[in-house]
Structures are given as C-alpha cells and as structure tokens.
Design an enzyme around this catalytic site. Structure first.
Site, PDB file in Angstrom:
ATOM      1  N   CYS A   1      60.384  56.038  32.759  1.00  0.00           N
ATOM      2  CA  CYS A   1      59.302  55.740  33.704  1.00  0.00           C
ATOM      3  C   CYS A   1      59.337  54.273  34.110  1.00  0.00           C
ATOM      4  O   CYS A   1      59.316  53.940  35.293  1.00  0.00           O
ATOM      5  CB  CYS A   1      57.967  56.108  33.059  1.00  0.00           C
ATOM      6  SG  CYS A   1      56.522  55.427  33.868  1.00  0.00           S
TER       7      CYS A   1
ATOM      8  N   ASP B   1      40.107  35.689  45.418  1.00  0.00           N
ATOM      9  CA  ASP B   1      40.746  36.718  44.580  1.00  0.00           C
ATOM     10  C   ASP B   1      41.746  37.476  45.444  1.00  0.00           C
ATOM     11  O   ASP B   1      41.549  38.648  45.753  1.00  0.00           O
ATOM     12  CB  ASP B   1      39.651  37.651  44.029  1.00  0.00           C
ATOM     13  CG  ASP B   1      40.202  38.693  43.083  1.00  0.00           C
ATOM     14  OD1 ASP B   1      41.368  38.581  42.669  1.00  0.00           O
ATOM     15  OD2 ASP B   1      39.458  39.636  42.759  1.00  0.00           O
TER      16      ASP B   1
ATOM     17  N   CYS C   1      46.256  37.852  40.636  1.00  0.00           N
ATOM     18  CA  CYS C   1      47.030  38.888  39.944  1.00  0.00           C
ATOM     19  C   CYS C   1      48.530  38.642  40.119  1.00  0.00           C
ATOM     20  O   CYS C   1      49.339  39.482  39.777  1.00  0.00           O
ATOM     21  CB  CYS C   1      46.639  40.275  40.457  1.00  0.00           C
ATOM     22  SG  CYS C   1      46.784  40.431  42.237  1.00  0.00           S
TER      23      CYS C   1
HETATM   24  N1  SAH Z   1      37.411  40.568  44.574  1.00  0.00           N
HETATM   25  C1  SAH Z   1      37.520  42.001  44.592  1.00  0.00           C
HETATM   26  C2  SAH Z   1      38.805  42.498  45.256  1.00  0.00           C
HETATM   27  C3  SAH Z   1      40.084  41.845  44.882  1.00  0.00           C
HETATM   28  S1  SAH Z   1      41.548  42.648  45.445  1.00  0.00           S
HETATM   29  C4  SAH Z   1      37.360  42.553  43.191  1.00  0.00           C
HETATM   30  O1  SAH Z   1      37.380  41.824  42.215  1.00  0.00           O
HETATM   31  O2  SAH Z   1      37.178  43.775  43.070  1.00  0.00           O
HETATM   32  C5  SAH Z   1      41.928  41.800  46.917  1.00  0.00           C
HETATM   33  C6  SAH Z   1      41.108  42.250  48.109  1.00  0.00           C
HETATM   34  O3  SAH Z   1      41.533  41.482  49.238  1.00  0.00           O
HETATM   35  C7  SAH Z   1      41.268  43.709  48.500  1.00  0.00           C
HETATM   36  O4  SAH Z   1      39.999  44.282  48.609  1.00  0.00           O
HETATM   37  C8  SAH Z   1      41.973  43.664  49.875  1.00  0.00           C
HETATM   38  O5  SAH Z   1      41.573  44.687  50.740  1.00  0.00           O
HETATM   39  C9  SAH Z   1      41.517  42.317  50.396  1.00  0.00           C
HETATM   40  N2  SAH Z   1      42.375  41.648  51.385  1.00  0.00           N
HETATM   41  C10 SAH Z   1      43.719  41.667  51.488  1.00  0.00           C
HETATM   42  N3  SAH Z   1      44.141  40.854  52.477  1.00  0.00           N
HETATM   43  C11 SAH Z   1      43.020  40.298  53.013  1.00  0.00           C
HETATM   44  C12 SAH Z   1      42.799  39.343  54.039  1.00  0.00           C
HETATM   45  N4  SAH Z   1      43.810  38.824  54.730  1.00  0.00           N
HETATM   46  N5  SAH Z   1      41.544  38.962  54.315  1.00  0.00           N
HETATM   47  C13 SAH Z   1      40.489  39.484  53.619  1.00  0.00           C
HETATM   48  N6  SAH Z   1      40.648  40.384  52.634  1.00  0.00           N
HETATM   49  C14 SAH Z   1      41.884  40.785  52.323  1.00  0.00           C
END
Ligand code: SAH
Length: 446
Positions: A77, A373, A400
């Site tokens: 996997c 984030d 991440c």
């Molecule tokens: N802070 C949230 C989500 C983190 S994941 C939590 O802790 O649950 C990252 C997020 O960024 C996702 O929801 C994704 O849809 C969003 N995202 C990705 N590219 C983006 C962009 N250019 N502008 C705004 N949001 C974005």
C-alpha cells in the site's frame, strides 16, 4: 549504478518520507521500507542524476529499530511510510525532518520542540477516500500507480465503522452488478467511496463519487446503509465525469439527510459539507488550535484574519476562547464559506465575517493578527509581501508542508517577522506527513 543492479548495502538513516538512506560510491540510494542498521540486498529500481531508488530483495541483517507491521498490506500500500519502525523512531525522524527543512533555509537558530502526538496511532482518521477496484472492493492506490490494493480486514488508520461501511457498499455494488470506473477508457460508474465522521457526535457522511448523474438502486443502498448504520446522517452522490486524478467533482446531490454532518471541536459545533475541508485528526487538530490560541495571546481590540479558513474552525475557536474586536475569514471553496457563516451563527459568534475568494486578494486591511493555514504548497510570495506591508503584530502559521513552511519562514524573516520556536504535530501518524505551527512576531526597529 544502473537499473536492476543488486547491491548489498547498509542503511544509515531514515528520511522524512520513511525511506532508508544508504550511500553507494558517493551516490545516495533511497530504499523503500528500510531502517537504519539494515544490511540488505537491494534491487535498484530507478537511477536519477544525484540519487537512486531501490527495493529490498533480501534482508540480511535487520535493523534493531524494526518492528513487524501490524497491517498485512503495508508493503504494497505504501500509505504508512513508517509502519516498519517503532513509533518512537518515527517521531524522532519527523522532528528531525522539521529541523532539516529549517537548516536548509538557513534557519537553524529556530528551536524545534519534540513532536506532539496527542491522538491514537490507529483509527485516528475521520475521513477516507477509497477507489473501487475492478471487482467492486475498496482499497488504496499502490504507490505511483493506479492499481488498487485492498486491505483484507480494512485499513487500521480508519474507524471500525468505515471498514464495515466499505464492506456493505462493495457487496452491494457486486450484487447489483454496478460497473466500476476504468481510468483508461473513462467508462464505468463507481469511482470512489468518500466517508467522513464527526468524532464527537458519531455522525457519518457517505459520499459516492460516480462517473455520471445517477446511481442505479440508490434507494435500496440508502435503505440498507441506514438500517445497518444508524449513525449515517447523510448520503450524497458526487458527480465526477472528468478524466482526472482529482477525486471529487464539483456537483453534489444529496439523496438522504441534509448533505452535512456536525462535529464539535474546541467547544464549538461545526457543520461541514463534502466539498469543504475538515481536519482529519480530531485530537491533534484540537491540540494545535489550542496552542495557536495561546501563542496569539489576543486582546479585546485585536482584529483577526483567518486565511484559508475552511469551515471557519480556527477563527471561530479563537473567537470562542478570546475576546477580539472582529474576525475575517477567507476561503476559496463556496460550500466551505457557507458552512463557516452558519457555524458562526450556530456558535453565537457575531463579530465574524467570511468571504469566498482567493487568500491572495486583499481582505486583510486593518487586521493585526493573521492566522494562515494554507495547502501544502504554502503561501505565495505576493501574499507574504502584502502581509509584510500591512505590518500586523503577529502571523500564526499552521502548515501541512514542512519544506514550504521553512521557505515561507525565511521569506517572513527577510520582512522582519521572526520566531524562535516551531511546534511540530503528528496529524498523520504512520504516514510521512508532519504539521507545524509557529507564531511569527514583527521585530520592531531599534
Ligand atoms: N483552516 C482550515 C482549513 C485548512 S486547509 C482548518 O483548519 O480546517 C486549507 C484550506 O485552504 C482549504 O479549505 C482550501 O479549500 C483553502 N484554499 C486553498 N487555496 C486557497 C486560496 N487560494 N485562497 C483561499 N483559500 C484557499
């Protein structure tokens, strides 16, 4: 060194992706599922300019770090990069990978805390997206391939109820002779089964990703699922008719329930829809958010931004615990923004507004504390520069992707935003990913 050579090597260390690292004639050889101290006959499977990749053919002397993986399919996997070594060694390797990424960016002065790992190492995922194998069973793609490997007794990172739901859906698909999507021809219906669970509420969302608009016998399937698993709150069909690796299509049709599930996190209640992001490891997400709130150390006059806010969990958790003047959330997925607005309402948070848009566009005027984030690719240089020009007191960065995080910390440092500590979290035990948190503060000129 050339492809298919068989070499006897000794593995010296383990890298951030869980590969053993050996040196052969000055060349680095990465060996899958190897551990420091292994002596093994290794088949070279790929040779690049500066490195090669190999696979163990015969283990002559096993590393003392080795354990027997508890999952019978771990070798084929590949999802659990560290299943062959003890968790203590995995934690040490992950912490070291964060230190190495910072060193590479000239940031070795930043201290890296020991990996914080509050969740269980099994059954910690509240989300699964599994492709259908041609025979209707559900599994994972083998590394760098689209061949589905099926865990016999289910994947041990998933809650037990997911494993049982997979069995029910697979049996149903087989029994009714429903076709499975074939990537080559683009024909066949069933693509993925996507499950999500609210860890504290027990509510389960079942989403069937299909190459079409409708699924035959869906009413029978819903009946069967609901009778067997009363925790299922909603069943959704996601339409994905594109020839693409992206799992989810843009359109969802709810066939049972109301298209959302709820969960509680850091004392708030949250609704989420299938297209919205939600942290997959509940205990670790709570631990990171709590630390982030502590580091932000807000005052009632602070104006707070939550960029890449998903369903609003970071900003609304902060608003729950600390007084602030105002909260602005920005997120690109419309369904997530809808959830975030509703979540503010459910939790009685009145000073929050959420915008659907690109985090790179201006939304942060007047903010003096900014949470970011982003996805693994990190922040754009433009956004970092815009934040630098705005001049907030603090940027709290949750990441991440450790390499882009280290890069962005360097860019922020060039603009006068510094930190002395990085907090790594094990959001994804047994796999090769690490989550990091840091609070960058504006250094005032003398
Ligand atoms: N802070 C949230 C989500 C983190 S994941 C939590 O802790 O649950 C990252 C997020 O960024 C996702 O929801 C994704 O849809 C969003 N995202 C990705 N590219 C983006 C962009 N250019 N502008 C705004 N949001 C974005």
């Amino acid at each position: 060194m050339k492809k298919n050579d068989i070499l006897e090597v000794r593995t010296e260390e383990i890298n951030a992706l869980g590969f053993g690292v050996a040196k052969v004639d000055g060349m680095v050889l990465f060996v899958g599922q190897s551990a420091p101290g292994d002596v093994a006959k290794v088949r070279v499977i790929k040779v690049a300019k500066t490195y090669a990749i190999g696979k163990i053919e015969e283990l002559i002397t096993p590393s003392p770090m080795r354990i027997t993986p508890t999952c019978p399919i771990s070798a084929s996997c590949g999802g659990c990069a560290y299943s062959h070594i003890s968790y203590e060694e995995e934690a040490a390797a992950k912490t070291e990978s964060v230190r190495a990424a910072l060193r590479k960016e000239g940031l070795s002065h930043i201290s890296v805390r020991e990996l914080c790992s509050p969740s269980g190492k099994k059954a910690y995922r509240n989300k699964a997206q599994m492709p259908f194998a041609p025979d209707g069973s559900l599994g994972y793609f083998a590394p760098k391939s689209h061949r589905v490997v099926v865990p016999k007794n289910g994947c041990e990172l998933l809650p037990e109820v997911f494993v049982r739901i997979c069995d029910t859906v697979s049996s149903f698909v087989r029994e009714k002779g429903i076709s499975v999507y074939d990537e080559e021809s683009g024909k066949g219906l069933m693509r993925h089964l996507y499950l999500r669970m609210g860890v504290n509420t027990g509510e389960v969302m079942v989403c069937l990703v299909i190459n079409g608009k409708e699924m035959p016998h869906i009413t029978d399937l819903v009946g069967r699922l609901y009778t067997k698993y009363p925790e299922i709150r909603t069943v959704i069909l996601n339409e994905n008719t594109e020839k693409t690796n992206v799992i989810l299509g843009k359109k969802c049709h709810t066939v049972f329930g109301d298209g959302i599930i709820t969960d509680t996190l850091c004392g708030n209640t949250y609704e989420s829809s299938p297209l919205s992001f939600y942290q997959i490891n509940h205990a670790t997400a709570e631990a990171i958010y709590e630390k982030a709130i502590e580091l932000a150390d807000l005052s009632p006059e602070d104006v707070v931004a939550d960029l890449y806010c998903g369903i609003g969990t970071i900003g609304l958790s902060v608003a729950k615990k600390a007084d602030m003047s105002r909260l602005v959330g920005v997120e690109i997925i419309p369904d997530a923004v809808k959830n975030a607005k509703k979540n503010a309402e459910i939790n009685g948070i009145k000073n929050a507004s959420f915008y659907c848009g690109d985090a790179n566009d201006p939304h942060i005027d007047g903010c003096n504390v900014i949470f970011v984030d982003p996805p693994r690719k990190g922040l754009s240089k433009e956004l970092i520069e815009r934040i630098g020009e705005l001049g907030p007191d603090k940027v709290i960065y949750i990441s991440c992707g450790v390499d882009t995080f280290a890069r962005d910390l360097r860019l922020f440092k060039e603009l006068g935003y510094e930190t002395d500590t990085v907090y790594p979290y094990d959001m994804f035990p047994r796999t090769a990913h690490v989550e990091c948190l840091a609070c960058l503060e504006r250094q005032l000129d003398d």
